[in-house]
Motif scaffolding. Sequence first.
Motif, short mmCIF file in Angstrom:
data_model
loop_
_atom_site.label_atom_id
_atom_site.label_comp_id
_atom_site.label_asym_id
_atom_site.label_seq_id
_atom_site.Cartn_x
_atom_site.Cartn_y
_atom_site.Cartn_z
N LEU A 77 43.93 43.06 43.69
CA LEU A 77 42.68 43.23 42.93
C LEU A 77 41.31 42.68 43.26
N SER A 78 41.33 42.27 44.28
CA SER A 78 40.37 41.35 44.83
C SER A 78 39.16 42.22 45.35
N LYS A 79 39.22 43.33 45.81
CA LYS A 79 38.00 44.30 46.33
C LYS A 79 37.43 44.90 44.91
N LEU A 80 38.43 45.48 44.07
CA LEU A 80 37.76 46.09 42.72
C LEU A 80 37.05 45.01 41.72
N PHE A 81 37.47 43.96 41.72
CA PHE A 81 37.25 43.06 40.76
C PHE A 81 36.47 41.88 41.48
N LEU A 140 42.10 43.42 33.02
CA LEU A 140 41.54 43.95 33.98
C LEU A 140 42.11 45.43 34.56
N LEU A 141 43.57 45.52 34.59
CA LEU A 141 43.98 46.67 35.04
C LEU A 141 43.85 47.92 34.00
N THR A 142 43.33 47.45 32.85
CA THR A 142 43.09 48.63 31.77
C THR A 142 41.77 49.03 31.90
N MET A 143 40.92 48.62 32.99
CA MET A 143 39.68 48.85 33.45
C MET A 143 39.44 49.73 34.74
N VAL A 144 40.53 49.83 35.39
CA VAL A 144 40.36 50.34 36.69
C VAL A 144 39.48 51.43 36.98
N ARG A 145 39.55 52.38 36.20
CA ARG A 145 38.84 53.63 36.21
C ARG A 145 37.21 53.21 36.22
N GLU A 146 36.81 52.63 35.34
CA GLU A 146 35.70 52.16 35.17
C GLU A 146 34.88 51.35 36.20
N ALA A 147 36.00 50.36 36.66
CA ALA A 147 35.51 49.51 37.79
C ALA A 147 35.24 50.29 39.10
N ARG A 148 36.16 51.23 39.33
CA ARG A 148 36.18 52.08 40.62
C ARG A 148 34.73 52.83 40.63
#
Length: 282
Positions: free
Chosen positions: A115-119, A160-168
Amino acid sequence: LVENPTFFGALQALRLKGARLASVAVGPRHVEPASLRDRILAHGPRMVYLTPTHHNPTGAVMPETARSEIARLAQEFGTPVIEDCTLADMELDGKAPKPIAAFASGGGVVSIGSLSKLFWSSLRIGWIRASVPAIAQLARVKTADDLGSPLLTQTIASQLLTMVREARAIRRDQLRGRRDLLMQLLRKHFPEWTFSSPAGGVFLWVDIGGRDSRRFSQVASRLGVALTPGSMFAADDSFSDFLRIPFLLEEEQLRAGTVRLREAWDEFCSAAVETARPMTIV
Ligand SMILES: Cc1ncc(COP(=O)(O)O)c(C=O)c1O
């Protein structure tokens, strides 16, 4: 069996475990399945480690046909393929192909990511997708190794995994602009360097024209620019004339960093001329 070049963290981890490393070249179309087959036949490796999407450091993306051929090779030879998807979320142009695991039947392909690159990088939470027995075995090994990851960061990660799409989407907008700016700055300040535009990831893989990037990065570090020389990514002693330059920093920092890097380059080149002067004996 690893890619050459490849992520230095993987090289270090494997070497620390006493692995004897064989390698397969990464070209503009990533690893060629035919070359991988030859290397498997030549070395009979215990496992293959690949980063098919936005390869670190080159940014190469393996085409879909190669992915399905490699999934077939894993099955044919019974050699586990570890596919590192850590940078797969960092898509900047278009959409990357499906992971190698999507083409595999049975448990021959293990996918890993972080998760380190996305968050953020200090989260230290990663993930593994593998067969149920392999996961059970890895969980036992991990528990023996570090007694388990902290519950607090695991809880944060599950939110955070619930926000992957927005984070991307946020990372894509941010990184696309930074990549384009860094390329523009390097073309202006370093016309002698060559690189191609990566479709994703967070790095440029730069050919600095036959100069020693390890020595240059020492000069740059004295001027406050920390970069990783190409040889750090080599399974052998190659890539000493490549430099990996990240575009993670904010635009102002990229601008200021490039100016300092140019100063470092001028200092490095003039020192190289100094030392290359023929010796005069008097
Ligand atoms: C291909 C690859 N795998 C793994 C990692 C390690 O990720 P983490 O920051 O979660 O340790 C990185 C970090 O750059 C990477 O590029």
